[in-house]
Design an enzyme around this catalytic site. Structure first.
Site, PDB file in Angstrom:
ATOM      1  N   CYS A   6       0.841  -1.197   0.000  1.00  0.00           N
ATOM      2  CA  CYS A   6       0.000   0.000   0.000  1.00  0.00           C
ATOM      3  C   CYS A   6       0.879   1.251   0.000  1.00  0.00           C
ATOM      4  O   CYS A   6       1.602   1.512  -0.950  1.00  0.00           O
ATOM      5  CB  CYS A   6      -0.992  -0.037   1.147  1.00  0.00           C
ATOM      6  SG  CYS A   6      -2.332   1.178   0.949  1.00  0.00           S
ATOM      7  N   HIS A  60      -3.809  -4.858   0.088  1.00  0.00           N
ATOM      8  CA  HIS A  60      -3.372  -5.316   1.416  1.00  0.00           C
ATOM      9  C   HIS A  60      -3.438  -6.845   1.479  1.00  0.00           C
ATOM     10  O   HIS A  60      -4.517  -7.401   1.704  1.00  0.00           O
ATOM     11  CB  HIS A  60      -4.272  -4.734   2.509  1.00  0.00           C
ATOM     12  CG  HIS A  60      -4.080  -3.281   2.748  1.00  0.00           C
ATOM     13  ND1 HIS A  60      -3.180  -2.780   3.658  1.00  0.00           N
ATOM     14  CD2 HIS A  60      -4.683  -2.202   2.180  1.00  0.00           C
ATOM     15  CE1 HIS A  60      -3.231  -1.458   3.650  1.00  0.00           C
ATOM     16  NE2 HIS A  60      -4.138  -1.081   2.762  1.00  0.00           N
ATOM     17  N   GLU A  84      -2.558  -8.695   3.868  1.00  0.00           N
ATOM     18  CA  GLU A  84      -2.945  -9.086   5.235  1.00  0.00           C
ATOM     19  C   GLU A  84      -4.452  -9.012   5.453  1.00  0.00           C
ATOM     20  O   GLU A  84      -4.953  -9.535   6.453  1.00  0.00           O
ATOM     21  CB  GLU A  84      -2.211  -8.211   6.257  1.00  0.00           C
ATOM     22  CG  GLU A  84      -2.739  -6.802   6.435  1.00  0.00           C
ATOM     23  CD  GLU A  84      -2.294  -5.818   5.377  1.00  0.00           C
ATOM     24  OE1 GLU A  84      -2.551  -4.612   5.551  1.00  0.00           O
ATOM     25  OE2 GLU A  84      -1.687  -6.244   4.363  1.00  0.00           O
TER      26      GLU A  84
END
Length: 202
Positions: free
Chosen positions: A83, A184, A186
Protein backbone atom coordinates in the site's frame (compact mmCIF):
# COMPACT_ATOMS: atom_id res chain seq x y z
CA UNK A 1 17.55 -22.50 9.65
CA UNK A 2 14.40 -20.39 9.37
CA UNK A 3 14.68 -17.00 7.75
CA UNK A 4 14.10 -13.72 9.53
CA UNK A 5 11.65 -11.25 7.96
CA UNK A 6 11.87 -7.67 9.11
CA UNK A 7 8.75 -5.46 9.16
CA UNK A 8 9.61 -1.77 9.12
CA UNK A 9 7.73 0.18 11.78
CA UNK A 10 7.63 3.87 10.93
CA UNK A 11 5.38 5.27 13.57
CA UNK A 12 2.02 6.77 12.75
CA UNK A 13 2.37 5.86 9.07
CA UNK A 14 2.79 2.14 9.82
CA UNK A 15 0.36 -0.74 10.24
CA UNK A 16 2.80 -3.30 11.55
CA UNK A 17 0.56 -5.41 13.79
CA UNK A 18 -1.68 -6.79 11.04
CA UNK A 19 1.32 -7.44 8.78
CA UNK A 20 3.14 -9.29 11.54
CA UNK A 21 0.09 -11.45 12.23
CA UNK A 22 -0.33 -12.34 8.54
CA UNK A 23 3.35 -13.24 8.20
CA UNK A 24 3.01 -15.53 11.20
CA UNK A 25 0.08 -17.25 9.47
CA UNK A 26 2.26 -17.57 6.37
CA UNK A 27 4.78 -19.56 8.41
CA UNK A 28 7.49 -17.23 9.68
CA UNK A 29 8.39 -15.30 12.83
CA UNK A 30 8.78 -11.66 11.76
CA UNK A 31 10.81 -9.03 13.58
CA UNK A 32 9.68 -5.40 13.89
CA UNK A 33 12.42 -3.04 12.69
CA UNK A 34 12.57 0.61 13.78
CA UNK A 35 16.22 1.58 13.20
CA UNK A 36 18.95 0.55 10.73
CA UNK A 37 21.03 -1.29 13.35
CA UNK A 38 18.13 -3.73 13.84
CA UNK A 39 18.57 -5.06 10.29
CA UNK A 40 21.37 -7.39 11.38
CA UNK A 41 20.55 -11.03 10.48
CA UNK A 42 17.34 -10.04 8.64
CA UNK A 43 16.87 -11.95 5.37
CA UNK A 44 13.84 -10.22 3.83
CA UNK A 45 12.20 -6.87 4.43
CA UNK A 46 8.55 -5.76 4.35
CA UNK A 47 7.66 -2.07 4.13
CA UNK A 48 4.00 -1.65 5.13
CA UNK A 49 2.16 1.64 5.51
CA UNK A 50 -1.06 3.59 5.75
CA UNK A 51 -1.65 7.33 5.55
CA UNK A 52 0.15 9.91 3.45
CA UNK A 53 3.28 9.71 1.32
CA UNK A 54 4.63 12.83 3.06
CA UNK A 55 4.21 11.40 6.57
CA UNK A 56 5.65 8.03 5.57
CA UNK A 57 8.83 9.52 4.12
CA UNK A 58 9.19 11.90 7.08
CA UNK A 59 9.10 8.94 9.48
CA UNK A 60 11.69 7.01 7.44
CA UNK A 61 13.97 10.05 7.20
CA UNK A 62 13.77 10.70 10.94
CA UNK A 63 14.60 7.10 11.88
CA UNK A 64 17.44 6.83 9.37
CA UNK A 65 15.66 4.03 7.55
CA UNK A 66 15.55 5.84 4.19
CA UNK A 67 19.20 5.21 3.42
CA UNK A 68 19.11 1.78 5.02
CA UNK A 69 16.22 0.61 2.80
CA UNK A 70 17.94 1.96 -0.31
CA UNK A 71 21.15 0.13 0.60
CA UNK A 72 19.16 -3.03 1.33
CA UNK A 73 17.64 -3.00 -2.16
CA UNK A 74 20.96 -2.11 -3.81
CA UNK A 75 22.51 -5.19 -2.19
CA UNK A 76 19.96 -7.34 -4.05
CA UNK A 77 18.02 -8.45 -0.99
CA UNK A 78 14.22 -8.96 -1.23
CA UNK A 79 12.00 -6.00 -0.36
CA UNK A 80 8.18 -5.90 -0.41
CA UNK A 81 6.24 -2.64 -0.15
CA UNK A 82 2.53 -2.79 0.76
CA UNK A 83 0.00 0.00 0.00
CA UNK A 84 1.77 3.21 1.11
CA UNK A 85 4.89 1.04 1.31
CA UNK A 86 4.59 0.40 -2.44
CA UNK A 87 4.00 4.08 -3.16
CA UNK A 88 7.09 5.32 -1.34
CA UNK A 89 9.23 2.90 -3.35
CA UNK A 90 8.68 5.35 -6.23
CA UNK A 91 10.63 8.45 -7.24
CA UNK A 92 8.19 11.10 -6.07
CA UNK A 93 4.74 11.61 -4.54
CA UNK A 94 2.33 14.53 -4.90
CA UNK A 95 0.27 14.30 -1.73
CA UNK A 96 0.34 17.53 0.33
CA UNK A 97 2.98 18.88 -2.04
CA UNK A 98 5.92 17.19 -3.75
CA UNK A 99 7.92 14.66 -1.71
CA UNK A 100 10.89 12.59 -2.84
CA UNK A 101 10.44 8.84 -2.43
CA UNK A 102 12.95 6.02 -2.17
CA UNK A 103 13.57 5.97 -5.93
CA UNK A 104 13.61 2.16 -6.17
CA UNK A 105 10.73 1.95 -8.66
CA UNK A 106 10.39 4.35 -11.59
CA UNK A 107 7.07 6.09 -11.06
CA UNK A 108 5.07 8.92 -9.57
CA UNK A 109 2.30 8.77 -6.96
CA UNK A 110 -0.72 10.94 -7.76
CA UNK A 111 -4.38 11.13 -6.77
CA UNK A 112 -6.63 8.62 -8.50
CA UNK A 113 -8.44 10.21 -11.44
CA UNK A 114 -11.63 8.21 -11.87
CA UNK A 115 -15.41 8.61 -11.86
CA UNK A 116 -15.85 6.36 -8.83
CA UNK A 117 -15.83 7.21 -5.15
CA UNK A 118 -12.41 7.50 -3.54
CA UNK A 119 -10.87 6.05 -1.55
CA UNK A 120 -11.09 2.90 -3.64
CA UNK A 121 -11.99 0.42 -0.91
CA UNK A 122 -12.89 -3.27 -0.84
CA UNK A 123 -12.12 -6.41 -2.79
CA UNK A 124 -11.30 -6.01 -6.46
CA UNK A 125 -9.82 -8.15 -9.19
CA UNK A 126 -6.10 -8.09 -9.84
CA UNK A 127 -5.12 -8.93 -13.41
CA UNK A 128 -1.65 -10.45 -13.24
CA UNK A 129 0.73 -9.40 -16.02
CA UNK A 130 3.50 -11.80 -16.94
CA UNK A 131 4.98 -14.41 -14.63
CA UNK A 132 6.06 -12.92 -11.31
CA UNK A 133 6.94 -15.31 -8.47
CA UNK A 134 4.83 -13.15 -6.15
CA UNK A 135 1.61 -14.44 -7.75
CA UNK A 136 2.63 -18.08 -8.18
CA UNK A 137 -0.25 -20.47 -7.55
CA UNK A 138 -2.89 -17.75 -7.80
CA UNK A 139 -5.40 -17.15 -10.56
CA UNK A 140 -4.68 -14.52 -13.21
CA UNK A 141 -7.79 -12.64 -12.03
CA UNK A 142 -7.58 -12.87 -8.23
CA UNK A 143 -9.65 -10.64 -5.89
CA UNK A 144 -7.67 -8.81 -3.22
CA UNK A 145 -8.44 -6.04 -0.73
CA UNK A 146 -7.74 -2.37 -1.50
CA UNK A 147 -7.99 0.87 0.44
CA UNK A 148 -6.31 3.88 -1.21
CA UNK A 149 -6.86 7.34 -2.64
CA UNK A 150 -3.55 7.71 -4.50
CA UNK A 151 -2.05 5.47 -7.18
CA UNK A 152 1.34 4.65 -8.66
CA UNK A 153 1.70 5.87 -12.22
CA UNK A 154 4.29 3.50 -13.65
CA UNK A 155 4.63 1.92 -17.08
CA UNK A 156 7.84 -0.09 -16.91
CA UNK A 157 7.75 -2.46 -13.92
CA UNK A 158 4.10 -3.57 -13.88
CA UNK A 159 3.18 -7.09 -12.77
CA UNK A 160 -0.53 -6.50 -12.09
CA UNK A 161 -3.31 -4.09 -13.10
CA UNK A 162 -6.74 -3.41 -11.59
CA UNK A 163 -9.79 -1.61 -12.94
CA UNK A 164 -12.03 0.60 -10.83
CA UNK A 165 -14.92 2.72 -12.15
CA UNK A 166 -13.60 2.48 -15.70
CA UNK A 167 -10.09 3.49 -14.62
CA UNK A 168 -7.16 1.10 -14.86
CA UNK A 169 -4.34 1.51 -12.35
CA UNK A 170 -1.15 -0.28 -11.35
CA UNK A 171 -1.78 -2.73 -8.51
CA UNK A 172 1.64 -4.44 -8.33
CA UNK A 173 5.18 -3.75 -9.49
CA UNK A 174 8.50 -5.54 -9.54
CA UNK A 175 12.00 -4.36 -10.32
CA UNK A 176 14.51 -7.15 -9.77
CA UNK A 177 14.43 -7.90 -6.01
CA UNK A 178 12.01 -5.04 -5.19
CA UNK A 179 8.26 -5.78 -5.13
CA UNK A 180 5.29 -3.54 -4.42
CA UNK A 181 1.56 -4.23 -4.07
CA UNK A 182 -1.15 -1.57 -3.78
CA UNK A 183 -3.58 -4.00 -2.14
CA UNK A 184 -3.37 -5.32 1.42
CA UNK A 185 -2.37 -9.01 1.46
CA UNK A 186 -2.95 -9.09 5.23
CA UNK A 187 -6.64 -8.31 4.62
CA UNK A 188 -7.05 -10.53 1.55
CA UNK A 189 -7.77 -13.88 3.21
CA UNK A 190 -6.18 -17.01 1.74
CA UNK A 191 -4.95 -15.30 -1.41
CA UNK A 192 -3.07 -12.73 0.65
CA UNK A 193 -1.43 -15.38 2.81
CA UNK A 194 -0.34 -17.17 -0.36
CA UNK A 195 1.31 -13.98 -1.60
CA UNK A 196 3.25 -13.72 1.65
CA UNK A 197 4.24 -17.38 1.33
CA UNK A 198 5.44 -16.74 -2.21
CA UNK A 199 7.51 -13.83 -0.99
CA UNK A 200 8.99 -15.94 1.79
CA UNK A 201 9.95 -18.65 -0.71
CA UNK A 202 11.98 -16.31 -2.96
Amino acid sequence: MSQCVGVVDYGSAGNTFSIVRALELAGTQPRVIKTPNELVNVDKLVLPGVGSFTDGMAELNTSGMTGAVREWAADGRPLLGICLGMQILCDVGFEYGETQGLGLIRGEVRAMQCKGVVPHMGFNRVAVQGDSPLFRGLGSDESLYFMHTFEVQNYTNIIALTEYAGHQFVSAVQRDNVFGVQFHPEKSREAGIRIFQNYLSL
